[in-house]
Design an enzyme around this catalytic site. Sequence first.
Site, PDB file in Angstrom:
ATOM      1  N   ARG A 139       0.848  -1.182   0.000  1.00 38.88           N
ATOM      2  CA  ARG A 139       0.000   0.000   0.000  1.00 38.88           C
ATOM      3  C   ARG A 139       0.895   1.247   0.000  1.00 38.88           C
ATOM      4  NH1 ARG A 139      -2.819  -0.122   5.268  1.00 38.88           N
ATOM      5  NH2 ARG A 139      -3.909   1.704   4.442  1.00 38.88           N
TER       6      ARG A 139
ATOM      7  N   LYS B 205      -1.933  -7.783  11.137  1.00 42.41           N
ATOM      8  CA  LYS B 205      -3.266  -7.646  11.735  1.00 42.41           C
ATOM      9  C   LYS B 205      -4.335  -7.348  10.686  1.00 42.41           C
ATOM     10  CE  LYS B 205      -3.129  -2.753  13.109  1.00 42.41           C
ATOM     11  NZ  LYS B 205      -3.282  -1.828  14.259  1.00 42.41           N
TER      12      LYS B 205
ATOM     13  N   ARG C 297     -10.917   7.378  10.927  1.00 44.28           N
ATOM     14  CA  ARG C 297     -10.151   6.681   9.910  1.00 44.28           C
ATOM     15  C   ARG C 297      -9.009   7.554   9.431  1.00 44.28           C
ATOM     16  NH1 ARG C 297     -12.048   3.099   6.384  1.00 44.28           N
ATOM     17  NH2 ARG C 297      -9.843   3.019   5.835  1.00 44.28           N
ATOM     18  N   GLY C 298      -8.132   6.946   8.626  1.00 45.84           N
ATOM     19  CA  GLY C 298      -6.996   7.660   8.066  1.00 45.84           C
ATOM     20  C   GLY C 298      -5.692   7.066   8.540  1.00 45.84           C
TER      21      GLY C 298
ATOM     22  N   GLN D 112      -0.617   9.838  10.458  1.00 47.69           N
ATOM     23  CA  GLN D 112      -0.481  11.294  10.446  1.00 47.69           C
ATOM     24  C   GLN D 112      -1.847  11.981  10.402  1.00 47.69           C
ATOM     25  OE1 GLN D 112       1.223   9.130   8.633  1.00 47.69           O
ATOM     26  NE2 GLN D 112       3.399   9.586   8.803  1.00 47.69           N
TER      27      GLN D 112
ATOM     28  N   ARG E  24      -4.746  10.855  11.565  1.00 46.41           N
ATOM     29  CA  ARG E  24      -5.437  10.733  12.847  1.00 46.41           C
ATOM     30  C   ARG E  24      -4.829  11.656  13.907  1.00 46.41           C
ATOM     31  NH1 ARG E  24      -6.128   4.305  13.541  1.00 46.41           N
ATOM     32  NH2 ARG E  24      -4.607   4.172  11.858  1.00 46.41           N
TER      33      ARG E  24
END
Length: 325
Positions: free
Chosen positions: A25, A101, A167-168, A171, A173
């Site tokens: 990602r 996870k 969410r996010g 950085q 959050r």
Amino acid sequence: MTTATPSHTPQAPLRIGTPLRIGTRGSPLALAQAQETRDRLRAAHPHLAVPDAIEIVVIKTTGDRILDRTLAEAGGKGLFTKEIEDALLAGDIDLAVHSMKDVPTVLPQGLDITCLLPREDPRDAWFSRDGATLMDLPAGAVVGTASLRRQAQVLARRPDLTVVPLRGNVQTRLRKLAEGEVDATLLAMAGLRRLDLADKVTAVLEADVMLPAVAQGAIGIETRVADAVTNGLLAPLNCADTALRVTAERGVLTALDGSCRTPIAALARVLADGAMDLEAMALSPDGRTIVTTSRRFAAADALVAGLDAGAELKGRLPPGIFAVS
């Protein structure tokens, strides 16, 4: 670094002169994990340390696109892995780097987690705007987290708090916290360490306060089972202790049919005498129901112990526990 769209072309073998392609990602944390994998490969294999021997390929996943709802609402585990696994099956990349996870317990046929890097700190980190601890927050304070596991454990200790989705990436959050969107939030210590942000933590939450997510802090590398060349390159990087711990914890998840929709936590440790222990927990999303268990076992029994612990929790859970709103 390039961006790939799976082409579903026939698998191409890794040839001399062909870059080893790492799929990941594009978040800062995901890139840091891919770069750690690249650096470990370079250290283990001098021929991979030359320019252009390894390429990092960024792949956007469904989980990266969905930012307006929790992962549980969007479909659970697999949202951060599917497109990367499609690229791996198509032969567009040679290995995929994941936060373990985020990895479902059942993988696509022909793929496997063939390497686990040494695990980072598995604990959760607590952040608050004014330095208040979880127990010091005033009633009604807002805690932001997209994790049902964290939500449930927060509410179990502080049912008077308000928990909202947040969410996010790391950085994003932290920015939302600083802007006052929430009064507090939680993040994984492992990611903070990998991003050199651990100094910003208000408090580190020990496992007896916040039991971590299954495999939190572990980086898993997924490959094609039949790709002997890539699997051979990864073999020296595999951490046996991490593999044992992740095996036991994922056994719990497997027995419980766990996903992002179910608040499940587990932490396994390898002890000084070579034995292992395991703590596992399942909760209702509102934190009102908590079922826990623990095990001590021989390392060779890691999977059996995890499955057994998960089966025990499943048998003790009230019907419909995960449907609590």
